[in-house]
Design a protein around this motif. Structure first.
Motif, PDB file in Angstrom:
ATOM      1  N   GLU A  22       0.427   9.995   8.988  1.00 38.90           N
ATOM      2  CA  GLU A  22      -0.108  10.288   7.697  1.00 38.90           C
ATOM      3  C   GLU A  22      -0.274   8.888   6.985  1.00 38.90           C
ATOM      4  OE1 GLU A  22       1.333  13.204   4.813  1.00 38.90           O
ATOM      5  OE2 GLU A  22       2.709  13.844   6.263  1.00 38.90           O
ATOM      6  N   LEU A  23       0.540   8.156   7.059  1.00 38.04           N
ATOM      7  CA  LEU A  23       0.199   6.711   6.351  1.00 38.04           C
ATOM      8  C   LEU A  23      -0.983   6.004   7.069  1.00 38.04           C
ATOM      9  CD1 LEU A  23       3.932   5.765   6.031  1.00 38.04           C
ATOM     10  CD2 LEU A  23       2.332   6.153   4.395  1.00 38.04           C
ATOM     11  N   GLU A  24      -0.891   5.732   8.085  1.00 36.78           N
ATOM     12  CA  GLU A  24      -1.892   5.439   9.051  1.00 36.78           C
ATOM     13  C   GLU A  24      -3.375   5.753   8.733  1.00 36.78           C
ATOM     14  OE1 GLU A  24      -1.555   2.515  10.445  1.00 36.78           O
ATOM     15  OE2 GLU A  24       0.558   2.651  10.583  1.00 36.78           O
ATOM     16  N   GLU A  25      -3.546   7.211   8.609  1.00 37.30           N
ATOM     17  CA  GLU A  25      -4.875   8.040   8.295  1.00 37.30           C
ATOM     18  C   GLU A  25      -5.276   7.437   7.002  1.00 37.30           C
ATOM     19  OE1 GLU A  25      -6.537   8.910  10.767  1.00 37.30           O
ATOM     20  OE2 GLU A  25      -5.688  10.352  12.123  1.00 37.30           O
ATOM     21  N   ALA A  26      -4.189   7.240   6.064  1.00 39.56           N
ATOM     22  CA  ALA A  26      -4.816   6.981   4.793  1.00 39.56           C
ATOM     23  C   ALA A  26      -5.129   5.609   4.715  1.00 39.56           C
ATOM     24  CB  ALA A  26      -3.594   7.144   3.920  1.00 39.56           C
ATOM     25  N   TYR A  27      -4.474   4.513   5.531  1.00 39.12           N
ATOM     26  CA  TYR A  27      -4.976   3.012   5.605  1.00 39.12           C
ATOM     27  C   TYR A  27      -6.392   3.108   6.119  1.00 39.12           C
ATOM     28  CZ  TYR A  27       0.038   2.374   5.036  1.00 39.12           C
ATOM     29  OH  TYR A  27       1.596   2.300   4.517  1.00 39.12           O
ATOM     30  N   PHE A  28      -6.471   3.758   7.350  1.00 42.40           N
ATOM     31  CA  PHE A  28      -7.738   3.675   8.043  1.00 42.40           C
ATOM     32  C   PHE A  28      -8.911   4.154   7.313  1.00 42.40           C
ATOM     33  CE2 PHE A  28     -10.746   4.903  11.409  1.00 42.40           C
ATOM     34  CZ  PHE A  28     -10.924   3.747  11.930  1.00 42.40           C
ATOM     35  N   ALA A  29      -8.689   5.171   6.385  1.00 45.46           N
ATOM     36  CA  ALA A  29      -9.740   5.763   5.583  1.00 45.46           C
ATOM     37  C   ALA A  29     -10.102   4.879   4.412  1.00 45.46           C
ATOM     38  CB  ALA A  29      -9.358   7.061   4.874  1.00 45.46           C
ATOM     39  N   ALA A  30      -9.259   3.748   4.013  1.00 45.29           N
ATOM     40  CA  ALA A  30      -9.452   2.557   3.046  1.00 45.29           C
ATOM     41  C   ALA A  30      -9.971   1.443   3.683  1.00 45.29           C
ATOM     42  CB  ALA A  30      -8.361   2.435   2.306  1.00 45.29           C
ATOM     43  N   ARG A  31      -9.836   1.496   5.126  1.00 47.64           N
ATOM     44  CA  ARG A  31     -10.153   0.323   5.998  1.00 47.64           C
ATOM     45  C   ARG A  31      -9.481  -0.836   5.400  1.00 47.64           C
ATOM     46  NH1 ARG A  31     -12.302   3.717   8.585  1.00 47.64           N
ATOM     47  NH2 ARG A  31     -14.227   3.483  10.120  1.00 47.64           N
ATOM     48  N   THR A  32      -8.123  -0.431   5.379  1.00 50.79           N
ATOM     49  CA  THR A  32      -7.351  -1.676   5.066  1.00 50.79           C
ATOM     50  C   THR A  32      -5.770  -1.765   5.558  1.00 50.79           C
ATOM     51  OG1 THR A  32      -5.991  -2.779   2.981  1.00 50.79           O
ATOM     52  CG2 THR A  32      -6.101  -0.265   3.170  1.00 50.79           C
ATOM     53  N   GLN A  33      -5.178  -2.708   5.904  1.00 51.66           N
ATOM     54  CA  GLN A  33      -4.095  -2.646   6.685  1.00 51.66           C
ATOM     55  C   GLN A  33      -2.596  -1.929   5.868  1.00 51.66           C
ATOM     56  OE1 GLN A  33      -3.091  -6.720   8.680  1.00 51.66           O
ATOM     57  NE2 GLN A  33      -4.598  -7.372   7.596  1.00 51.66           N
ATOM     58  N   ILE A  34      -2.627  -2.100   4.688  1.00 52.74           N
ATOM     59  CA  ILE A  34      -1.817  -1.138   4.114  1.00 52.74           C
ATOM     60  C   ILE A  34      -2.307  -0.903   2.705  1.00 52.74           C
ATOM     61  CG2 ILE A  34      -0.566  -3.331   3.079  1.00 52.74           C
ATOM     62  CD1 ILE A  34       2.016  -1.983   3.840  1.00 52.74           C
ATOM     63  N   LEU A  35      -1.548   0.203   2.138  1.00 49.90           N
ATOM     64  CA  LEU A  35      -1.813   0.601   0.535  1.00 49.90           C
ATOM     65  C   LEU A  35      -0.528   0.540  -0.005  1.00 49.90           C
ATOM     66  CD1 LEU A  35      -4.368   3.364   1.261  1.00 49.90           C
ATOM     67  CD2 LEU A  35      -5.059   1.375   0.088  1.00 49.90           C
ATOM     68  N   LEU A  36      -0.615   0.029  -1.222  1.00 54.10           N
ATOM     69  CA  LEU A  36       0.819  -0.373  -2.085  1.00 54.10           C
ATOM     70  C   LEU A  36       0.507   0.393  -3.450  1.00 54.10           C
ATOM     71  CD1 LEU A  36       1.595  -4.003  -1.244  1.00 54.10           C
ATOM     72  CD2 LEU A  36       2.372  -2.092  -0.145  1.00 54.10           C
ATOM     73  N   ASP A  37       1.500   1.017  -3.884  1.00 48.20           N
ATOM     74  CA  ASP A  37       1.654   1.206  -5.392  1.00 48.20           C
ATOM     75  C   ASP A  37       0.874   2.500  -5.604  1.00 48.20           C
ATOM     76  OD1 ASP A  37       3.285  -0.729  -6.084  1.00 48.20           O
ATOM     77  OD2 ASP A  37       1.389  -2.047  -6.616  1.00 48.20           O
ATOM     78  N   CYS A  38       0.922   3.171  -4.249  1.00 39.42           N
ATOM     79  CA  CYS A  38       0.182   4.823  -4.244  1.00 39.42           C
ATOM     80  C   CYS A  38       1.262   5.755  -4.083  1.00 39.42           C
ATOM     81  CB  CYS A  38      -0.652   4.951  -3.077  1.00 39.42           C
ATOM     82  SG  CYS A  38      -1.669   6.422  -2.968  1.00 39.42           S
ATOM     83  N   ALA A  39       1.394   6.613  -5.424  1.00 42.14           N
ATOM     84  CA  ALA A  39       2.733   7.522  -5.398  1.00 42.14           C
ATOM     85  C   ALA A  39       2.846   8.346  -4.443  1.00 42.14           C
ATOM     86  CB  ALA A  39       2.510   8.317  -6.880  1.00 42.14           C
ATOM     87  N   GLU A  40       1.672   8.824  -3.848  1.00 38.44           N
ATOM     88  CA  GLU A  40       1.810  10.100  -2.683  1.00 38.44           C
ATOM     89  C   GLU A  40       2.231   9.367  -1.492  1.00 38.44           C
ATOM     90  OE1 GLU A  40      -1.194  13.234  -0.220  1.00 38.44           O
ATOM     91  OE2 GLU A  40      -1.989  11.997  -1.812  1.00 38.44           O
ATOM     92  N   LEU A  41       1.754   8.069  -1.065  1.00 34.75           N
ATOM     93  CA  LEU A  41       2.148   7.355   0.211  1.00 34.75           C
ATOM     94  C   LEU A  41       3.580   6.821  -0.256  1.00 34.75           C
ATOM     95  CD1 LEU A  41      -1.471   5.520   0.884  1.00 34.75           C
ATOM     96  CD2 LEU A  41      -0.421   7.710   1.674  1.00 34.75           C
ATOM     97  N   ASP A  42       3.737   6.129  -1.474  1.00 38.54           N
ATOM     98  CA  ASP A  42       5.205   5.833  -1.425  1.00 38.54           C
ATOM     99  C   ASP A  42       6.294   6.882  -1.275  1.00 38.54           C
ATOM    100  OD1 ASP A  42       4.165   3.504  -2.284  1.00 38.54           O
ATOM    101  OD2 ASP A  42       4.390   3.782  -4.262  1.00 38.54           O
ATOM    102  N   GLY A  43       5.931   8.056  -1.595  1.00 35.68           N
ATOM    103  CA  GLY A  43       6.987   9.081  -1.283  1.00 35.68           C
ATOM    104  C   GLY A  43       7.144   9.468   0.249  1.00 35.68           C
ATOM    105  N   ILE A  44       6.004   9.140   0.911  1.00 35.44           N
ATOM    106  CA  ILE A  44       6.106   9.300   2.303  1.00 35.44           C
ATOM    107  C   ILE A  44       6.821   7.885   2.776  1.00 35.44           C
ATOM    108  CG2 ILE A  44       4.770   9.414   4.586  1.00 35.44           C
ATOM    109  CD1 ILE A  44       2.735  10.801   3.206  1.00 35.44           C
ATOM    110  N   LYS A  45       6.608   6.900   2.456  1.00 29.39           N
ATOM    111  CA  LYS A  45       7.600   5.796   2.852  1.00 29.39           C
ATOM    112  C   LYS A  45       9.031   5.988   2.416  1.00 29.39           C
ATOM    113  CE  LYS A  45       3.557   2.690   2.162  1.00 29.39           C
ATOM    114  NZ  LYS A  45       3.041   1.657   1.420  1.00 29.39           N
ATOM    115  N   GLN A  46       9.143   6.467   1.360  1.00 32.00           N
ATOM    116  CA  GLN A  46      10.669   6.613   1.003  1.00 32.00           C
ATOM    117  C   GLN A  46      11.313   7.648   2.005  1.00 32.00           C
ATOM    118  OE1 GLN A  46      12.638   4.827  -0.856  1.00 32.00           O
ATOM    119  NE2 GLN A  46      10.714   3.391  -1.037  1.00 32.00           N
ATOM    120  N   ARG A  47      10.688   8.615   2.124  1.00 32.94           N
ATOM    121  CA  ARG A  47      11.113   9.562   3.215  1.00 32.94           C
ATOM    122  C   ARG A  47      11.500   8.950   4.503  1.00 32.94           C
ATOM    123  NH1 ARG A  47       8.436  15.156   5.403  1.00 32.94           N
ATOM    124  NH2 ARG A  47       9.951  15.724   6.985  1.00 32.94           N
ATOM    125  N   LEU A  48      10.553   8.341   4.968  1.00 35.05           N
ATOM    126  CA  LEU A  48      10.647   7.569   6.216  1.00 35.05           C
ATOM    127  C   LEU A  48      11.872   6.880   6.180  1.00 35.05           C
ATOM    128  CD1 LEU A  48       7.883   6.279   8.488  1.00 35.05           C
ATOM    129  CD2 LEU A  48       9.816   5.036   8.025  1.00 35.05           C
TER     130      LEU A  48
END
Length: 387
Positions: A22-48
């Motif tokens: 899920e995280l990688e698909e979001a990064y790839f869509a943005a063509r960036t190595q990582i996305l920070l300070d995104c509430a939805e993605l931060d929730g996935i990271k915290q769960r992981l």
């Protein structure tokens, strides 16, 4: 396998891979190595982070460490996957709960307390056609599969070459083993070519490479995983006589990779200085009198093996390292340039060291390097003198 270890393994194979994907698909869509300070993605990271930490803590608290060293090494890989994913997503905090388990496993085995490529390739049991991966991305599976197949082919080559010293370089059996080594190197080149065609450059750069970064265990940072962390390629270096264990540069190569290899590979690496290089043996026997037909045939095969080995590694360096790491890195933002490699040093230093290794393996003369070119030329002269 204890229930705590089984639960952790099940999580790595399922929820862990799904969360990373899920995280990688979001990064790839943005063509960036990582996305920070995104509430939805931060929730996935915290769960992981939270789920992995709790499962690792359960293993430590249960004290149900696998008795079988092979299973302990597999478990270290799984713990390393978790720590590597936390590092990749720049998650700080509860992953420290896994540090005691990683250190305990690493110290019991005499290896670095992190995942290495062996955990992705050979200590990675497939269940229903799937082995452990960071994500469910097909490019990650392609990367692991073809690098592992190339490593198997290198091991086949090293095994064949290692048996020749017991037989003598003029033995008819040595001819069979040299031919088998040639076949193994042909397979190395084949698998590298398939990988270069099937692996997507952007997917590798944005979604696979970042998991190979260095990460900390406790207060110590350990360099990232490297697909070359096996003894076979170094055994071939030394057995052929293309690299010398007395060369300070090459000594540093061996010493650096030692903690990042499986225990049995470490044992094999320790024997690399004990056998006379085949190049020296061929020169000694060829200079000792008229060449016999078998010795001549074997020497010709040996020279073919040297050429094939250099060509296989040169392809890897120029068609995989360059296009999949060096070239995409030029487009990375300046603030990310210092964090691009798995090996710790800056990218330009890593590329320079790999280029030097490529020259050694191809016996290309290089200022300040110990090349086998003169010895190979001497063997060719002995063959020509008695043609």
């Amino acid at each position: 396998m204890s229930s705590a270890v089984a639960d952790f393994d099940r999580w790595i194979r399922n929820d862990f891979a799904h969360l990373n994907t899920e995280l990688e698909e979001a990064y790839f869509a943005a063509r960036t190595q990582i996305l920070l300070d995104c509430a939805e993605l931060d929730g996935i990271k915290q769960r992981l982070m939270r789920e992995g930490a709790e499962l690792a803590r359960r293993i430590t608290d249960s004290r149900a460490m696998p008795q079988d060293p092979h299973m302990r090494y597999e478990l270290l890989g799984s713990v390393g996957y978790y720590l590597g994913a936390c590092r990749r997503h720049e998650i700080d905090g509860a992953q420290a709960a896994a540090w005691p388990l990683a250190r305990l496993l690493g110290s019991s085995l005499g290896v670095a307390p992190r995942f290495v490529f062996a955990h992705q390739a050979f200590y990675n049991r497939a269940v229903r056609d799937r082995f452990r991966t960071f994500t469910s991305l097909e490019d990650e599976r392609t990367f692991i599969t073809y690098n592992a197949l190339a490593a198997l082919a290198y091991q086949r080559t090293a095994t064949s070459l290692g048996r020749i010293s017991q037989l003598g370089v003029s033995s008819p059996l040595a001819a069979y083993l040299l031919q088998d080594a040639l076949t193994g190197l042909d397979e190395v080149l084949h698998f590298s070519k398939v990988l270069s065609k099937q692996l997507d450059t952007e997917r590798f750069f944005f979604n696979i490479r970042p998991y190979f970064k260095p990460y900390r265990v406790g207060g110590v940072e350990y360099r990232g995983a490297n697909a070359g962390d096996f003894a076979a390629i170094n055994s071939i270096d030394v057995l052929l006589g293309l690299c010398s264990p007395y060369d300070p540069f090459y000594q540093a190569v061996l010493a650096e990779k030692y903690p990042y290899m499986p225990p049995e590979e470490q044992a094999l690496l320790r024997t690399t200085t004990a056998t006379e290089p085949l190049l020296d043996a061929f020169i000694r026997e060829s200079a000792d009198g008229p060449l016999t037909p078998q010795l001549r045939d074997n020497a010709d095969l040996f020279l073919s093996v040297c050429r094939r080995f250099g060509a296989a590694y040169a392809f890897h360096h120029h068609q995989l390292v360059g296009p999949f790491l060096k070239e995409p890195a030029t487009y990375a933002p300046p603030e990310q340039q210092s964090d691009l490699t798995a090996s710790g040093p800056p990218l330009d230093v890593v590329i320079e060291n790999l280029s030097r290794l490529s020259d050694l393996r191809a016996a290309r003369p290089r200022p300040g390097a110990t090349s086998a070119r003169a010895s190979l030329d001497k063997l060719r002269e002995l063959l020509d003198a008695t043609a």
